[in-house]
Design an enzyme around this catalytic site. Sequence first.
Site, PDB file in Angstrom:
ATOM      1  N   ARG A   1     -56.828  20.243 -76.962  1.00 58.81           N
ATOM      2  CA  ARG A   1     -56.704  20.603 -78.378  1.00 58.81           C
ATOM      3  C   ARG A   1     -57.337  21.962 -78.600  1.00 58.81           C
ATOM      4  O   ARG A   1     -58.454  22.230 -78.143  1.00 58.81           O
ATOM      5  CB  ARG A   1     -57.382  19.552 -79.269  1.00 58.81           C
TER       6      ARG A   1
ATOM      7  N   HIS B   1     -48.126  25.411 -75.445  1.00 57.08           N
ATOM      8  CA  HIS B   1     -48.216  23.957 -75.564  1.00 57.08           C
ATOM      9  C   HIS B   1     -47.079  23.273 -74.803  1.00 57.08           C
ATOM     10  O   HIS B   1     -46.350  22.427 -75.343  1.00 57.08           O
ATOM     11  CB  HIS B   1     -48.180  23.537 -77.046  1.00 57.08           C
TER      12      HIS B   1
ATOM     13  N   ALA C   1     -47.666  21.846 -71.533  1.00 55.77           N
ATOM     14  CA  ALA C   1     -48.172  21.028 -70.430  1.00 55.77           C
ATOM     15  C   ALA C   1     -47.498  19.662 -70.387  1.00 55.77           C
ATOM     16  O   ALA C   1     -47.276  19.102 -69.309  1.00 55.77           O
ATOM     17  CB  ALA C   1     -49.687  20.873 -70.540  1.00 55.77           C
ATOM     18  N   PHE C   2     -47.156  19.111 -71.536  1.00 54.26           N
ATOM     19  CA  PHE C   2     -46.533  17.793 -71.599  1.00 54.26           C
ATOM     20  C   PHE C   2     -45.056  17.815 -71.242  1.00 54.26           C
ATOM     21  O   PHE C   2     -44.442  16.767 -71.013  1.00 54.26           O
ATOM     22  CB  PHE C   2     -46.655  17.238 -73.031  1.00 54.26           C
TER      23      PHE C   2
ATOM     24  N   GLU D   1     -52.411  27.489 -83.611  1.00 53.09           N
ATOM     25  CA  GLU D   1     -51.080  27.535 -83.007  1.00 53.09           C
ATOM     26  C   GLU D   1     -49.964  27.095 -83.944  1.00 53.09           C
ATOM     27  O   GLU D   1     -48.785  27.332 -83.668  1.00 53.09           O
ATOM     28  CB  GLU D   1     -51.039  26.656 -81.755  1.00 53.09           C
TER      29      GLU D   1
ATOM     30  N   ASP E   1     -53.269  26.322 -72.978  1.00 58.17           N
ATOM     31  CA  ASP E   1     -51.942  25.841 -73.357  1.00 58.17           C
ATOM     32  C   ASP E   1     -51.945  25.392 -74.812  1.00 58.17           C
ATOM     33  O   ASP E   1     -50.921  24.965 -75.337  1.00 58.17           O
ATOM     34  CB  ASP E   1     -51.517  24.680 -72.450  1.00 58.17           C
TER      35      ASP E   1
END
Length: 336
Positions: free
Chosen positions: A234, A295, A297-298, A263, A258
């Site tokens: 986060r 963002h 990474a997922f 953001e 990330d």
Amino acid sequence: MNVAFFSTKKYDRVSFLAANNAERHTFRYLEPHLNAETVALARGSDAVCVFVNDRLDAGVVAELCAFGVRFIALRCAGFNNVDLVEAAKCGIGVGRVPAYSPHAVAEYTVALMLTLNRQIHRAYNRVREGNFSLEGLIGFDFYGRTVGLIGTGKIGTITAKILLGLGCQVIAYDPFPNPECAALGVEFVGLERLFREAHVISLHCPLTPENHHLISDPALAKMRDGVMIINTSRGALIDTRAVIEALKSGRVGYLGLDVYEEEGDLFFEDLSDKIIADDIFSRLQTFPNVLITGHQAFFTRNALEKIAATTVTNLTEFETTGRCAGAVGGGGRVEG
């Protein structure tokens, strides 16, 4: 259920179309973030489905309640962007995806570490320009280095496994130490010792009022010169202004992000023809030892399939029983 999806992209529609068996639920896909300015778009819906940069403060939740919305489906693990007190007051259920693909985030975390260390991103750009010089690209062996993990849930534990495979010494801090992680040989230590000893620090914890700006001036002052900091969790765990000063002084030698505290107005959008008005973000981008991604990474097929399947299950369970397995507030470990 009639569900209004906010912050949607093409890949969301593809994965949820496949997961919505027999088209049991009716999905309405919306591109805007959910916030005070867009909440009216949820009118006529039984539920809303939201992502990490949607903002469901007390006012937004109260509006949803007035529209007859009964359920908030988070297609992510974190829920710090939802006012849970107001949701409970209004009788609105909240469900999340507690685990989608922890391997995706853990693997990406280590990829950031290795890329920053060996400066692969800089080398790639050099070679494309015909520059094959190795000057300024020297790295270090991860073997034997001490890596400190803050948070040892599923993602933190898988990250530990990968790093142990590289021959790192892994230490960790967690208010609720994970026995699985300890069984791997990870040593649990206090935060101060972790800050003092780790060559690399990686964040794998939820955002709470207690750990907001966990990485700030006092923490940075305790760290080794040249420390590497990685955040795939986060954005607000890091005080960005403080880290910029630490980059300038050399206290932070590498920074991989990330996620970013502000953001919401940047990530998941194509702003390549726009002027970025965020001066702090722009300053970060000037450092050669900083690597920022948006963002992602997922972002694997496995994760998207699991997110969609779990979210649809939450919707179906809530519709039929008024509860769901992914309900927020049931306790347990939370990760981003």
